[in-house]
Design a protein around this motif. Structure first.
Motif, mmCIF file in Angstrom:
data_model
loop_
_atom_site.group_PDB
_atom_site.id
_atom_site.type_symbol
_atom_site.label_atom_id
_atom_site.label_comp_id
_atom_site.label_asym_id
_atom_site.label_seq_id
_atom_site.Cartn_x
_atom_site.Cartn_y
_atom_site.Cartn_z
ATOM 1 N N HIS A 61 0.821 -1.211 0.000
ATOM 2 C CA HIS A 61 0.000 0.000 0.000
ATOM 3 C C HIS A 61 0.855 1.261 0.000
ATOM 4 O O HIS A 61 0.387 2.337 -0.384
ATOM 5 C CB HIS A 61 -0.923 -0.016 1.224
ATOM 6 C CG HIS A 61 -1.768 1.207 1.380
ATOM 7 N ND1 HIS A 61 -2.864 1.467 0.577
ATOM 8 C CD2 HIS A 61 -1.687 2.254 2.242
ATOM 9 C CE1 HIS A 61 -3.417 2.612 0.941
ATOM 10 N NE2 HIS A 61 -2.723 3.112 1.949
ATOM 11 N N PHE A 62 2.114 1.130 0.402
ATOM 12 C CA PHE A 62 2.974 2.293 0.577
ATOM 13 C C PHE A 62 3.944 2.435 -0.594
ATOM 14 O O PHE A 62 4.300 1.467 -1.247
ATOM 15 C CB PHE A 62 3.730 2.188 1.900
ATOM 16 C CG PHE A 62 2.813 2.146 3.089
ATOM 17 C CD1 PHE A 62 2.454 3.299 3.755
ATOM 18 C CD2 PHE A 62 2.277 0.939 3.518
ATOM 19 C CE1 PHE A 62 1.587 3.267 4.835
ATOM 20 C CE2 PHE A 62 1.412 0.889 4.599
ATOM 21 C CZ PHE A 62 1.062 2.059 5.255
ATOM 22 N N GLY A 63 4.366 3.662 -0.811
ATOM 23 C CA GLY A 63 5.175 3.954 -1.986
ATOM 24 C C GLY A 63 6.592 3.436 -1.931
ATOM 25 O O GLY A 63 7.201 3.182 -2.965
ATOM 26 N N SER A 64 7.144 3.283 -0.737
ATOM 27 C CA SER A 64 8.525 2.829 -0.622
ATOM 28 C C SER A 64 8.712 2.082 0.687
ATOM 29 O O SER A 64 7.869 2.140 1.590
ATOM 30 C CB SER A 64 9.491 4.019 -0.677
ATOM 31 O OG SER A 64 9.357 4.822 0.489
ATOM 32 N N GLU A 65 9.842 1.414 0.794
ATOM 33 C CA GLU A 65 10.145 0.657 2.005
ATOM 34 C C GLU A 65 10.316 1.580 3.202
ATOM 35 O O GLU A 65 9.993 1.223 4.338
ATOM 36 C CB GLU A 65 11.423 -0.161 1.788
ATOM 37 C CG GLU A 65 11.761 -1.094 2.934
ATOM 38 C CD GLU A 65 12.977 -1.947 2.649
ATOM 39 O OE1 GLU A 65 13.515 -2.547 3.600
ATOM 40 O OE2 GLU A 65 13.391 -2.020 1.473
ATOM 41 N N ALA A 66 10.818 2.792 2.937
ATOM 42 C CA ALA A 66 11.051 3.743 4.027
ATOM 43 C C ALA A 66 9.776 4.427 4.495
ATOM 44 O O ALA A 66 9.754 5.063 5.548
ATOM 45 C CB ALA A 66 12.064 4.796 3.577
#
Length: 290
Positions: free
Chosen positions: A135-140
Motif C-alpha cells: 500500500h505504501f510507496g517505498s520501504e522507508a
C-alpha cells in the motif's frame, strides 16, 4: 533558489488529503475502460475483419489484458481492506476506528500518543488503518495520510511508536489549519530551507550537507527540510517529545538563541491550536522563552 510552491487554496490541500483516494478512483476508471475495450474487441471478433482490424483488435486485447492484470490486484486489495477486520477503540472521550489487526503494543503506543496531544489535534483522527507493505510507496514509508479525511495508514508489521502517530496527526491538523497557516509557516521558514538535506547512503537516514542531523535552518531535523508539510509535522512531533521527555531539549535549546525562526514557529503552532495554552506555557518554560 526558487521559492517552493505554497498551497494557498482548498484544491491543493484537498489533493494532499485525498491523493490515495484519487489514485484508487483512477485505477478503477482504467479497469472499467479496459473491460469495455475487451468487450468491444470480443464483439468485433464476431464478424469478419480485415488484416488491419485484426491487428488492431489483437493489440487492443494485449494492452487491455496487461492493464487489467496490472491494476486489478491492487484495486482488489484496496477494496478488500474496506471489508477487513475493524474495531472501535476509545481513548478518553475519543472513539477511533481501527482497521486491521494491531498488536497490543501498537495499541498502547496509540494510547500514549493520544496522551501527548491536546483535544483539538486529536479530534482530527477518525481512522487508523494497518495496511500491507504494498500500500505504501517505498520501504522507508512507514505511515502516511492522504487516503481520506482523518485517516492515517500505518504499515502493519512495523513497531508503531507514539511519535509516528503524532507526526501523522500533525499532517491532519495542518490540512485543517489551511492555506493561511501554511503560507505563514513558509514565510517564517524562508526561501532557502527546503531541499537542504540528503539521504545518507549507508543508513538511509536524512542528514544535512555535513552529515549531521541536529536542529538547523529553523528545522528540528533534516527530514523537516523536505517541504513545508514535513517541517510542520517534525516540529510538532519534536515538541511532543520535548514535553514528555524534558531532557531531550538540549540541542534544540542551543539553537533557539541563534535562530528566531524556532520561537516564531512555536508561536504559530500555538496560534493554530497545535498547542493549547498549557502546552505552550510548558514549552516556553522548558526553553526559557519570553
Amino acid at each position: 533558489m526558487a521559492q517552493p510552491a505554497i498551497p494557498e487554496d482548498l484544491m491543493n490541500i484537498f489533493f494532499h488529503q485525498y491523493w490515495g483516494v484519487i489514485l484508487l478512483f483512477i485505477k478503477i476508471l482504467i479497469l472499467v475502460l479496459v473491460i469495455v475495450a475487451i468487450l468491444l474487441g470480443w464483439k468485433t471478433t464476431k464478424r469478419k475483419a480485415n488484416l488491419r482490424e485484426s491487428i488492431a483488435i489483437g493489440l487492443l486485447g494485449f494492452l487491455s489484458s496487461t492493464a487489467f492484470f496490472f491494476f486489478a490486484p491492487s484495486v482488489y486489495l484496496e477494496i478488500q481492506s474496506l471489508f477487513g477486520s475493524k474495531d472501535y477503540y476509545r481513548y478518553n472521550q475519543y472513539t477511533i476506528l481501527i482497521r486491521g489487526d494491531p498488536s497490543s503494543i501498537q495499541l498502547l503506543e496509540i494510547s500514549a500518543a493520544f496522551n501527548g496531544m491536546n483535544s483539538r489535534v486529536i479530534s482530527n483522527i477518525k481512522t487508523i488503518s494497518f495496511r500491507e507493505d504494498h500500500h505504501f510507496g517505498s520501504e522507508a514509508d512507514l505511515a502516511h495520510v492522504g487516503c481520506g479525511k482523518g485517516k492515517i495508514c500505518v504499515k502493519e508489521k512495523i513497531f508503531l511508536d507514539r511519535s509516528t502517530v503524532q507526526h501523522e496527526t500533525a499532517h491532519l491538523h495542518t490540512f485543517k489549519a489551511g492555506g493561511k497557516f501554511l503560507k505563514q509557516w513558509q514565510r517564517t521558514a524562508g526561501n532557502d530551507v527546503y531541499g537542504q538535506k540528503h539521504r545518507e547512503p549507508k543508513s538511509g537516514l536524512y542528514v544535512w550537507e555535513d552529515n549531521t542531523d541536529s536542529p538547523r535552518y529553523g528545522c528540528v531535523s533534516p527530514y523537516g527540510a523536505t517541504n513545508v508539510y514535513e517541517d510542520v509535522a517534525t516540529f510538532y512531533e519534536y515538541l511532543c517529545l520535548l514535553i514528555e521527555y524534558l531532557h531531550r531539549h538540549s540541542n534544540f535549546k542551543g539553537n533557539l538563541g541563534n535562530d528566531i525562526r524556532y520561537k516564531q514557529k512555536i508561536d504559530l503552532l500555538h496560534e493554530y491550536n497545535f498547542l493549547d495554552d498549557s502546552e505552550y506555557q510548558k514549552i516556553k518554560s522548558i526553553l526559557n522563552l519570553h
